[in-house]
Design an enzyme around this catalytic site. Structure first.
Site, PDB file in Angstrom:
ATOM      1  N   HIS A 139       0.798  -1.274  -0.114  1.00  0.00           N
ATOM      2  CA  HIS A 139      -0.078   0.040  -0.021  1.00  0.00           C
ATOM      3  C   HIS A 139       0.867   1.278  -0.200  1.00  0.00           C
ATOM      4  O   HIS A 139       2.073   1.305   0.565  1.00  0.00           O
ATOM      5  CB  HIS A 139      -0.876  -0.009   1.133  1.00  0.00           C
ATOM      6  CG  HIS A 139      -2.224   0.916   1.059  1.00  0.00           C
ATOM      7  ND1 HIS A 139      -1.946   2.157   1.420  1.00  0.00           N
ATOM      8  CD2 HIS A 139      -3.311   0.626   0.842  1.00  0.00           C
ATOM      9  CE1 HIS A 139      -3.141   2.887   0.987  1.00  0.00           C
ATOM     10  NE2 HIS A 139      -3.976   1.895   0.667  1.00  0.00           N
ATOM     11  N   HIS A 140       0.534   2.307  -0.772  1.00  0.00           N
ATOM     12  CA  HIS A 140       1.198   3.423  -0.948  1.00  0.00           C
ATOM     13  C   HIS A 140       1.503   4.101   0.349  1.00  0.00           C
ATOM     14  O   HIS A 140       2.341   5.005   0.469  1.00  0.00           O
ATOM     15  CB  HIS A 140       0.586   4.178  -1.945  1.00  0.00           C
ATOM     16  CG  HIS A 140       1.733   5.061  -2.883  1.00  0.00           C
ATOM     17  ND1 HIS A 140       2.733   5.648  -2.427  1.00  0.00           N
ATOM     18  CD2 HIS A 140       1.714   5.245  -4.344  1.00  0.00           C
ATOM     19  CE1 HIS A 140       3.461   6.008  -3.311  1.00  0.00           C
ATOM     20  NE2 HIS A 140       2.873   6.036  -4.654  1.00  0.00           N
ATOM     21  N   SER A 141       0.408   3.978   1.220  1.00  0.00           N
ATOM     22  CA  SER A 141       0.846   4.685   2.601  1.00  0.00           C
ATOM     23  C   SER A 141       1.948   4.113   3.393  1.00  0.00           C
ATOM     24  O   SER A 141       2.620   4.995   4.348  1.00  0.00           O
ATOM     25  CB  SER A 141      -0.434   4.368   3.447  1.00  0.00           C
ATOM     26  OG  SER A 141      -0.850   3.182   3.853  1.00  0.00           O
TER      27      SER A 141
END
Length: 501
Positions: free
Chosen positions: A176-178
């Site tokens: 996930h890009h987070s």
């Protein structure tokens, strides 16, 4: 935090019978622990919170081709000794009592993150390597329809025992890009690899060019003042256009513009093609530019060719087609620092500290193929000589703190929706590396979850460059033709350079 979406049901993609694994169910006790919340853990950065919103829930997905099969035990042992030692890969995002999400350490069960999916035996044994390529594409496409479980660390890894046209098998890593920006995450993965020629040594990356600081001289003062004025003017113009894009300024509608809303929620198809890095370097040296300038020029030429067919050879003039580029404001931790952190437990600075740049691509018909690079380089130089990325980063922080994450999400979503595509170029190792004892054949990174129908990534590795497309098939049903256009555009520019020199 909202109730986590349930795990996806097993499904079959296409006629090749790829079965998507069903993750283990979460125990009620574990759900209660996450629902209770805690004040412990590191707060999510504003960019990480943006990527946690449904409209911008982006995942980085990377396909790695391996030279030989890796067993499940070898793979899990390798991950335990490397990735799991990184705090982000052993923490889950949890809302605390202050209603702000934080990264909270949790015990990781690798069976919930590492999958060996069932592959139809007849398809896996097929001699036609094109079938294997399609199987891997279909599997990666299926992952873009299956959300990560938000109550666990936001990553998973899938081993595909499928022989393709380039590799003996493939690994699909989804993050996930987070958890971090793409370049930092790629550096982290490469810190988990070793040189094939020396399994005790870390990979070597090309050194970034740094501008040399000149000794102070009175005659340079005017030059310095002029440079500051140029930076200030370029930043002012870029900032105005950036803000206008978030509110009303839209790119020209073309066949690669989504025809309906909701493209961020639709599945993406990931395709890639390998081209020669030596050819790109040859053009770079001949034209006195950078590799990024060459890739922007090749991309512009390929899109001009692709769109030209849609307009039956009559490409409209003054098409406004822009790409959004993410820029890491904080320097990326080096491979050695990341390797030491995973080995010794030391801390390094981490997180999404991202700014944006909007760059217009020259879409036109050129008699001289080198003009695509010349015009692309001129546009890129203005961006290099500005503080647009820093401005967008600071502006985002101010909006989050004053108006809230929902307003920031809406404006960021509009900015992506009003531009046509995303573009990136990531530098890879200069020599062949191995992961879990298996030589790495290629690296093909991409991303999904943002409101654009086309994303173009370039990833270098040894003497090769991999061009990777992520497309919405309802908008771009023939991504292989666009890859053909990239290959042909590079060849035509190379021939034009050779003829001129």
């Amino acid at each position: 935090m909202s109730e986590p979406a349930g795990p996806p049901e097993p499904e079959t993609i296409g006629p090749l019978a790829v079965k998507i694994p069903k993750p283990p169910l979460i125990s009620p006790e574990k759900k209660a622990d996450f629902a209770a919340g805690t004040e412990k853990g590191e707060p999510l950065s504003p960019a990480a919170r943006l990527f946690r919103q449904p409209e911008l829930s982006c995942c980085i997905i990377t396909i790695f081709g391996l030279g030989k099969i890796v067993t499940a035990d070898e793979l899990k042992a390798c991950i335990e000794a490397t990735l799991l030692r990184h705090p982000r890969f052993s923490s889950a995002p949890v809302k605390s009592r202050s209603d702000k999400p934080r990264w909270v350490p949790t015990k990781v069960n690798l069976d919930e993150h590492v999958f060996y999916p069932e592959i139809d035996a007849a398809s896996a044994a097929a001699r036609d390597h094109a079938v294997g390529d399609r199987l891997v594409e279909d599997y990666a496409t299926s992952l873009s329809q299956s959300p990560l479980d938000p109550s666990r660390p936001l990553w998973d890894l899938h081993f595909l025992a499928i022989r393709t046209s380039e590799a003996a098998c493939a690994i699909v890593l989804r993050i996930h890009h987070s958890l971090g920006d793409g370049i930092s995450l790629m550096s982290l993965f490469l810190a988990c690899t070793r040189r094939t020629s020396d399994l005790e040594s870390l990979p070597t990356l090309p050194e970034a060019r740094r501008r040399q600081a000149a000794a102070f001289r009175p005659c340079l003062l005017l030059f310095w003042l002029w440079s500051v004025l140029v930076y200030a003017w370029n930043t002012l113009v870029s900032s105005f256009i950036f803000i206008a894009t978030a509110f009303f300024l839209k790119d020209t509608r073309t066949p690669i513009t989504p025809s309906s809303a909701g493209v961020e929620f639709r599945p993406k198809r990931f395709v890639h093609r390998t081209i020669s890095l030596e050819d790109i370097k040859g053009i770079k040296y001949a034209m006195g530019c950078t590799i990024n300038d060459v890739l922007l020029g090749v991309t512009s030429a390929a899109l001009s060719r692709y769109l030209g067919r849609s307009y039956h050879g009559h490409l409209p003039k003054n098409l406004l087609i822009r790409t959004s580029l993410l820029v890491n404001i904080r320097p990326t931790p080096g491979i050695n620092a990341l390797a030491d952190m995973m080995k010794k437990g030391s801390e390094v600075k981490w997180g999404n500290h991202l700014g944006y740049i909007l760059l217009r691509l020259p879409i036109m018909k050129c008699e001289d193929p080198m003009d695509y690079i010349r015009k692309g380089k001129a546009a890129a130089e203005k961006k290099k000589n500005s503080w647009e990325a820093l401005f967008s980063y600071v502006l985002g922080l101010m909006i989050v703190k004053t108006l809230g994450i929902k307003v920031a999400t809406t404006l960021c979503h509009r900015m992506f929706s009003n531009t046509t595509l995303s573009f990136s170029n990531v530098v890879g190792p200069m020599e062949e590396v191995s992961f879990c004892g298996s030589p790495l054949v290629y690296i093909a990174p991409s991303v999904y979850g943002h409101p654009q129908a086309l994303t173009i990534h370039f990833q270098s590795y040894v003497n090769k460059m991999t061009a990777v497309l992520a497309v919405d098939e309802l908008t771009i049903p023939d991504p292989q033709k666009l890859l053909d256009d990239i290959v042909l555009s590079l060849q035509l520019i190379k021939e034009a350079v050779a003829a001129k020199s």
